[in-house]
Design a protein around this motif. Sequence first.
Motif, PDB file in Angstrom:
ATOM      1  N   UNK A  58     -52.210 -21.249  83.251  1.00 45.34           N
ATOM      2  CA  UNK A  58     -53.317 -21.472  83.877  1.00 45.34           C
ATOM      3  C   UNK A  58     -53.988 -20.228  84.126  1.00 45.34           C
ATOM      4  N   UNK A  59     -53.750 -18.916  84.424  1.00 50.07           N
ATOM      5  CA  UNK A  59     -54.411 -17.851  84.335  1.00 50.07           C
ATOM      6  C   UNK A  59     -54.904 -17.273  82.912  1.00 50.07           C
ATOM      7  N   UNK A  60     -54.199 -17.444  81.855  1.00 48.94           N
ATOM      8  CA  UNK A  60     -54.589 -17.320  80.607  1.00 48.94           C
ATOM      9  C   UNK A  60     -56.066 -18.172  80.455  1.00 48.94           C
ATOM     10  N   UNK A  61     -55.863 -19.420  80.660  1.00 47.43           N
ATOM     11  CA  UNK A  61     -57.182 -20.521  80.859  1.00 47.43           C
ATOM     12  C   UNK A  61     -58.221 -20.076  81.464  1.00 47.43           C
ATOM     13  N   UNK A  62     -57.999 -19.652  82.679  1.00 50.75           N
ATOM     14  CA  UNK A  62     -59.036 -19.065  83.772  1.00 50.75           C
ATOM     15  C   UNK A  62     -59.748 -17.872  83.001  1.00 50.75           C
ATOM     16  N   UNK A  63     -58.986 -17.120  82.246  1.00 48.72           N
ATOM     17  CA  UNK A  63     -59.798 -15.939  81.567  1.00 48.72           C
ATOM     18  C   UNK A  63     -60.230 -16.244  80.246  1.00 48.72           C
ATOM     19  N   UNK A  64     -60.037 -17.495  79.952  1.00 54.43           N
ATOM     20  CA  UNK A  64     -60.515 -17.765  78.562  1.00 54.43           C
ATOM     21  C   UNK A  64     -59.597 -17.178  77.296  1.00 54.43           C
ATOM     22  N   UNK A  65     -58.286 -16.982  77.595  1.00 55.07           N
ATOM     23  CA  UNK A  65     -57.247 -16.477  76.754  1.00 55.07           C
ATOM     24  C   UNK A  65     -56.463 -17.522  76.171  1.00 55.07           C
ATOM     25  N   UNK A  66     -56.801 -18.681  76.504  1.00 49.21           N
ATOM     26  CA  UNK A  66     -56.110 -19.811  75.996  1.00 49.21           C
ATOM     27  C   UNK A  66     -56.399 -20.232  74.457  1.00 49.21           C
ATOM     28  N   UNK A  67     -55.503 -20.961  73.640  1.00 45.67           N
ATOM     29  CA  UNK A  67     -55.645 -21.430  72.478  1.00 45.67           C
ATOM     30  C   UNK A  67     -57.153 -21.899  72.138  1.00 45.67           C
ATOM     31  N   UNK A  68     -57.544 -22.917  73.200  1.00 44.60           N
ATOM     32  CA  UNK A  68     -58.686 -23.555  72.707  1.00 44.60           C
ATOM     33  C   UNK A  68     -59.944 -22.789  72.765  1.00 44.60           C
ATOM     34  N   UNK A  69     -59.834 -21.752  73.812  1.00 44.99           N
ATOM     35  CA  UNK A  69     -61.023 -20.892  73.818  1.00 44.99           C
ATOM     36  C   UNK A  69     -61.118 -19.949  72.645  1.00 44.99           C
TER      37      UNK A  69
END
Lengths: 302, 267
Positions: A281-292
């Motif tokens: 969740x926090x990776x996604x919030x920071x744009x560190x997720x695979x999709x971004x």
Amino acid sequence: MRKEFSAAMERLAREDEKIVFITGDLGYSALENLQTTMGPRFINAGVAEQNMVGVAAGMAYKGYKVFVYSIAPFAVYRCLEQFRNDVCLHNMPVFIVGNGGGYGYGIMGSSHHAIEDLACLSSLQNVNTYIPAFADEVEPMLEQIVTEARPAYLRLGAGPVTPEGAQRMGTFKQIVKSEVSRGTIVALGPVAANALKALDNQELAGQFDVFTATNLPLSLPDEQANSWTGKPMLIVEEHVSIGGLAQQLSVKLLEKGITPSKFVSLSAQGYPDGLYGSQQYHQQQSGLDTANIARQLSNFLN
Amino acid sequence: MVTEAIDTKTLCGQLRLKVLDLYNQAHAGHIGCSLSCIDIIAASLILRKREQDTFILSKGHAAAALYASLHHLGELTDADLASYYLNGTTLPAHPAPNKHKGIPFATGSLGHGLPIGTGIAKANKLTGENGRVFVLMSDGETNEGTTWEAAHFAMQNQLDNLIILIDKNGLQGFGYTQDVLGDTADPAKWKAIGFDVVEADGHDVQSLTSAIDEVSGRPNGVPKVVVAHTIKGKGVSYMEDRLEWHYLPMTPDQYAQAVDDVTSRYF
């Protein structure tokens, strides 16, 4: 990586009787075997991290090589002055092991996250930090830490196994080699797995070279730096941008006169909405997720 | 014994003059802090420390007292002392790391010496060495939480080779200890934790060496504290028990008077 860490520590402690391990009252269901193996050289210093690091400095003065262990934020922030003054300024063989770097402790909340740890520690005198991205890197890093016998920080997380054919240069490791090499990804720690996953995308597969940075401060060979010139570069790190990989790398590139065509930095953004969740969740919030990461790489190609 | 009494008094007078000389040369402060603990350093570092023992000045702001004592022991040269406070020195206002054998650790941020000394004592226990560890702290310094972390660690690990020396002058950075956080160096607090506690006259070297010998003679698995009752600025009439002499440098007239005071009292 805790399992790999504990197993490697057991082996090293059996081989070197000068190794001492001090825990800040943590290690349940992970360090019991190590405790048994080390006997009196395994010390529980209680919930008292500042004293733990001071004690470690005193023991190092008497010839021991001392590991101190806790959850990453507790091992770094509370005792930062002890590490700076008592360990680093004296160049003592005291090694901080922080479990769960970055957002590793997820829903445990911000008190348990360490997203500024490398900025704090890699700026100190005489120190080397070790940031394994893959579980099998822990053991060789531990060996290097003991051999170097100078202040160190090992940031543990949760990572898969190093891709085959990985090649080390300076404090970097190339983990994916592209024939066409249309851009460069440099990742720090286990979030590298998100970058690798982004390359599963058909449009992106085979287009990029991927590196991890294994240590801070950085050592960047000229030959490696030269190969990055004129191409877009994406930095991915589960750490704040200030004092992290992107900042430290950008200084190295500027010093060497290397100019990537683009320089995009993805980093930990803290708690942008004041909401909490898992590490993912926090990776996604920071744009560190695979999709971004995939989106940023697509932009490089278009 | 009479001879020893005269000798130690002279020694403490000589050390005081050297301390005053250093502060005068540097036109620097922290004079009261050094004069408060100089007799404790004489008793422990100069008169009782053996080769295998370790001495740590945790109250690093009294570095001049340490430097004067190491000079007396021949571990610092005249040239070393001449560089005190000057650019390029190895003797800054607070001790520097890795420069002199007699200064095992740089201090200056309070609350560091005791955890370090505790670690050295623990290492000596692990290896079976018989070295003792002296850690000299100020009473204000015991405000620091690390004091109590280390104290419990020392108790739990049965470090009877650890001897904490507290310079209890009742004054700290910005007031009397009673008015700041209360008496965090109260012997009763150390006793309550379980320490082997002895009190001494911190300006009577024989009282101090007796206390050190007494606690050293009890290898009972219990760490030691010598609470030394002292007076900040001891030996110079106008500095005694005065907060400002934590900070002020001396004027030439004040230096002359300080030397007169010490000379008349100690020689």
